[in-house]
Each structure stands twice: as C-alpha cells, then as structure tokens.
Design an enzyme around this catalytic site. Structure first.
Site, PDB file in Angstrom:
ATOM      1  N   HIS A 350      -5.622  -2.032   7.581  1.00 54.15           N
ATOM      2  CA  HIS A 350      -6.081  -2.538   8.874  1.00 54.15           C
ATOM      3  C   HIS A 350      -6.207  -4.239   8.566  1.00 54.15           C
ATOM      4  O   HIS A 350      -6.244  -4.920   9.368  1.00 54.15           O
ATOM      5  CB  HIS A 350      -7.252  -1.942   9.175  1.00 54.15           C
ATOM      6  N   GLY A 351      -6.196  -4.654   7.411  1.00 56.38           N
ATOM      7  CA  GLY A 351      -6.493  -5.921   7.034  1.00 56.38           C
ATOM      8  C   GLY A 351      -6.778  -6.457   5.607  1.00 56.38           C
ATOM      9  O   GLY A 351      -6.805  -5.493   4.890  1.00 56.38           O
TER      10      GLY A 351
END
Length: 519
Positions: A350-351
C-alpha cells in the site's frame, strides 16, 4: 484522468462509448483495438508534473511491461504444454510437473516485475533509511511513482504464475493488452483475473444496450459517494490529521475521535465510490468485474473484514502469497507466521513508509488473534460474541489501524492515538478561536455511520441485475426475496437517479483524486 472529472464524464467516456457502439459490426479485433486505444489514451494523458511538458515515458513503461510479460507468459505456457505432451501424469493425479527451465523463467519474470515496482515505489524509502543510518547516499532520489504500477504489476505476476501452472490459454496480444489496460480497472482495481475477463471480451457486444441503465445507475451512485460524501468528510479528517502532524497543540479527545472516524468514513466512501464507478464503467461495455467492496464495516471480525474490503487484493494475497508460503498446511504456528507475513507485505504494497508497515503488521497480528480465538472458542464450546458488540469491536480495531494508514509519520499517529484514548486529557470540542473545523461539521458523521451500518449497499440495491462477479470465499448478496428498494428501470428509480445526479452536480466544484490512486 479521474472518473470524477469533467473531461472524463463529458469527453472521454462519451467518445469511448460512441466509438464502441459505432463498431458493433466491425471485426472483433478492430473493436478490441478501439478499447485498447481509448484505454491507453486514458492512461497516457496523466502528467505527474504540470510544470513540465507531457512525456510518453510512462505510456512506454506500461506497454513495455505488457510486451515483456505477455511473451514470457507464452513461453511458460508453451513449456507446460510440451511437458504435458511428453511426460506421464504425477502419481497423485495432480497433473504434470513443470520443467525446471519453466521455474527459472518464472522466477526471472517475477523478479523483474518486482524490481521494476521496487525501483519506482521503494528506492526513495530505502534510500532514506540508509541515509539516516550511514549518511549514504548523500542525495536520496526523488522518483515519481508511475500511475497504477502496483496494480498492473500484480495483475501480470498472477498471469505469469498461472501460465507456469498451465492455467492460461493462447491469448492474442490484443486480448492480453486489453486485459491489463482496460481503463475501468486500470488505476485502482479491482485486480481482475484473466480467466474472468477473456471470455467476456468475446461476448461483450451481445445485448450491451440492456446493461446501459444498470451501468448508469451504478456509476452515478459511485460518483455521489465520492463527490457528496467522501470529499465532504475529507474537510473534517484532513485538518485534524494535519493538526496532529504540525507543531503546536495536540488534538483534543473529541477532535481526535472525530478525525479518525471521519477518515475511516472518507476512505470507505472514496473506495466504495470508486469501486461502484469501476463496475458501472465496465458495465457500459457489457463487462462485469469481480466484486471488490461489500460493506466491510458490517463485518463482525477482522477475518470477515478482509473478506469484504478490497476483496480482489485479498484474493491475490491468498492465492499468490499466503498459499505458496504454505497456508495452513504446515501446522498452526506456521499458519500464523504466513498470515502475519502476508498482511505485512500487503501493508508494504500500500505504501513505502513505516506507517504502512505498522498498519500491515497490526492487521497481521489481529488476524492471528482472530484465528486463535476461533480455535479456542470451538475447543471450549464457547458461544460466539453477539453481533452488535462484535461489529463495534471490529470497527474499533480497524479504526486504530486507519490512524497509521492516514498519519504522516509515527509521531503524528502517536499524537492522534494518545488524544483518542485520553492521554492528552479528556477535552471536548475546542473554543471557536482554536477550532480547525467548524463546530457543526462532526455532526455529519452520525447519519453517515448509521447509513453504513443499516442501509443496503450498491450490490444489494442492484442485485436483480447481477452487478458483479462473485469472488470465491467472500460474502455476496444472496438472491432471496426481491425488495421494494432494489433498483429497476421504473419512473420512480429514474427520478431518484436524476435527483442523485443533481445533488452530485451541485457539489461538483472541485476535482479530488481517489485515495487508492496513490498506491
């Protein structure tokens, strides 16, 4: 190009649909070519830096990735067939063992994809860690993350793995290119599967006009969620999280809870709205996507939450990470390790940041606890927790996770959580001069929460028309008795759709990206 932009709604989508309809008598490959062309235009107009001229390098990147993976997949598929033609079945009847060369090719292909993703998404993050630890490199690179690289990379890794397993067909390159680049799913999912999409592309033109009212209704409902609900909730969440990240006073307890709940609801309706619009945009062309979002805040456990939130990502992580790691086949201890690693890597996907690592680790830990609790409850013959407190407890756990997901860094996440749980005092809404949002704004959260928990979702409203494909292992609205509130092409629902479009238009004074675009 955003779904919630004038250029998409008034220019791109009408041209794409008019061209599609005008080519209904054209050869099949010409029609697919048109969809590929408009999808590449949709992707190609993106310019991450408006101060510089548009560059085709990101379009070249996605096309190069498609060419590389397509021909690698064909090589793997061919090797599988050759092995199947020349070798006897395995003793357990499980099929043909792929040749060693195929495994090497698969490893090289997956590694190349991950290296490409890692360079664009994680080099800056890893360089920053190394710089803090050793003062090298002196200049941490500032690399622009190409749009949708996480999604199209995972999509193609799944294709390579299936080709290695002998589960793919000899697709034409146009089929494959459309499968990867088809614009309704390209930017933020769902993570579609080649076996779901390829047959549909061949049949999409049959009766597509009957899908138009359903597609329009779903698309407008998603647009309403994004523009009217999610973007207004951002006006509560953003300043409060900004307060926690800035030097100055800590958020009060009331502010922290309002900010956390507002962000949880903003993310909910932002992603739900995008998912509805993706389903609707595909349905305009007679294509049904797999369901990707199904009232996750109604879940009564973390296990159930992940069966309802980003369902196609959960499927990918299960099929291509958790099960290859061993799943639950190697004992309970190994199962918990596999669960934790899967969610940890899901958080990193996700990041590139420690807050995403913490978010993934938290959900991995919660899943392990959830499975352990279920095992203990069955062993001790305990009754399950009542539905309402189970939903409330699950929402609280998810809410804490969202604080890490949204926060700029650990320090601001810590300040938010400390304020939420009274470590900075039990203050209510601050005086007018100190407020970062208007006093009446948090009252909007109450009806939104009630709607999330009590109202039917888009899939249930459009259940008569099979709005999405089922995802194995995930909940889906059952057929059952038809309800008066279920959508159908009538004057009453046409009027309701028109009112929803008007309400959206009145709020359509700004363009904001979808939260999942950054992943």
């Amino acid at each position: 190009m955003l779904f919630n932009s004038y250029i998409f709604l008034l220019v791109f989508l009408p041209i794409a649909l008019i061209g599609w309809h005008a080519m209904k008598r054209a050869p099949f490959r010409v029609v697919l070519g048109w969809l590929v062309l408009v999808s590449l235009v949709y992707y190609g107009v993106w310019n991450p830096d408006e101060e510089h001229e548009w560059s085709p390098k990101y379009l070249v990147l996605i096309l190069g990735s498609c060419v590389f993976n397509y021909y690698l997949g064909r090589s793997l598929s061919r090797r599988w067939r050759e092995a199947a033609d020349s070798a006897p079945p395995l003793e357990d009847g499980g099929g043909i063992m792929p040749p060693r060369a195929g495994k090497l090719i698969l490893t090289a292909g997956v590694t190349a994809n991950l290296l490409l993703l890692g360079y664009y998404k994680y080099v800056g993050f890893l360089g920053g860690i190394l710089n803090k630890a050793t003062d090298w490199p002196t200049n941490v690179p500032d690399i622009v993350l190409p749009l949708a690289i996480s999604f199209f990379t995972f999509l193609q890794i799944a294709y390579l793995v299936d080709a290695y397993r002998g589960k793919t067909e000899e697709y034409h390159f146009t089929d494959y290119l459309l499968f990867v680049t088809f614009f309704p799913h390209l930017i933020a999912g769902p993570l579609i599967h080649h076996r779901e999409m390829m047959p549909q592309f061949r049949k999409a033109r049959v009766g597509w006009h009957r899908d138009f009212p359903v597609a329009l209704g779903m698309f407008l409902m998603g647009l309403f969620k994004k523009v009217v609900i999610a973007d207004n909730l951002a006006q509560i969440a953003t300043p409060i999280f900004g307060l926690a990240a800035a030097d100055g006073r800590d958020p009060t307890m009331a502010e922290a809870w309002a900010g956390a709940i507002a962000y949880a609801l903003q993310l909910y309706f932002d992603f739900s709205g995008y998912s509805d619009m993706a389903l609707g945009a595909a349905r305009f062309f007679g294509i049904r996507f797999p369901l990707n979002f199904h009232s996750p805040y109604k879940a009564d456990s973390i296990i159930e939450f992940w069966r309802r939130w980003h369902m196609t990502l959960s499927r990918f992580l299960r099929d291509y990470l958790y099960i290859p790691l061993g799943g639950n086949r190697k004992g309970p201890k190994r199962r918990y390790v596999n669960l934790f690693l899967t969610m940890l890597l899901g958080g990193i996907w996700h990041g590139a940041g420690w807050t995403f690592v913490a978010w993934g680790a938290l959900h991995g830990l919660l899943l392990c606890v959830n499975h352990a609790w279920i095992g203990a409850r069955k062993k001790m013959a305990w009754k399950a927790m009542p539905k309402v407190p189970a939903v409330a407890l699950t929402f609280l756990a998810v809410l804490i996770g969202w604080v890490f997901f949204r926060a700029h860094d650990f320090e601001s996440a810590g300040r938010m959580l400390a304020s939420m749980f009274g470590l900075h005092g039990f203050g209510g809404w601050p005086d007018k001069a100190a407020r970062v949002v208007a006093s009446a704004e948090p009252l909007k959260l109450i009806p939104v929460l009630i709607g999330v928990w009590l109202l039917p979702n888009t899939q249930e409203i459009f259940a008569r028309y099979r709005p999405a494909l089922r995802v194995a292992g995930a909940p889906y609205p059952a057929g059952g008795t038809r309800r008066w509130w279920q959508w159908r092409p009538s004057k009453a629902f046409a009027a309701a759709t028109l009112l929803m479009a008007i309400a959206t238009g009145l709020q359509f004074d700004k363009v904001s990206e979808f939260i999942y675009f950054q992943f």
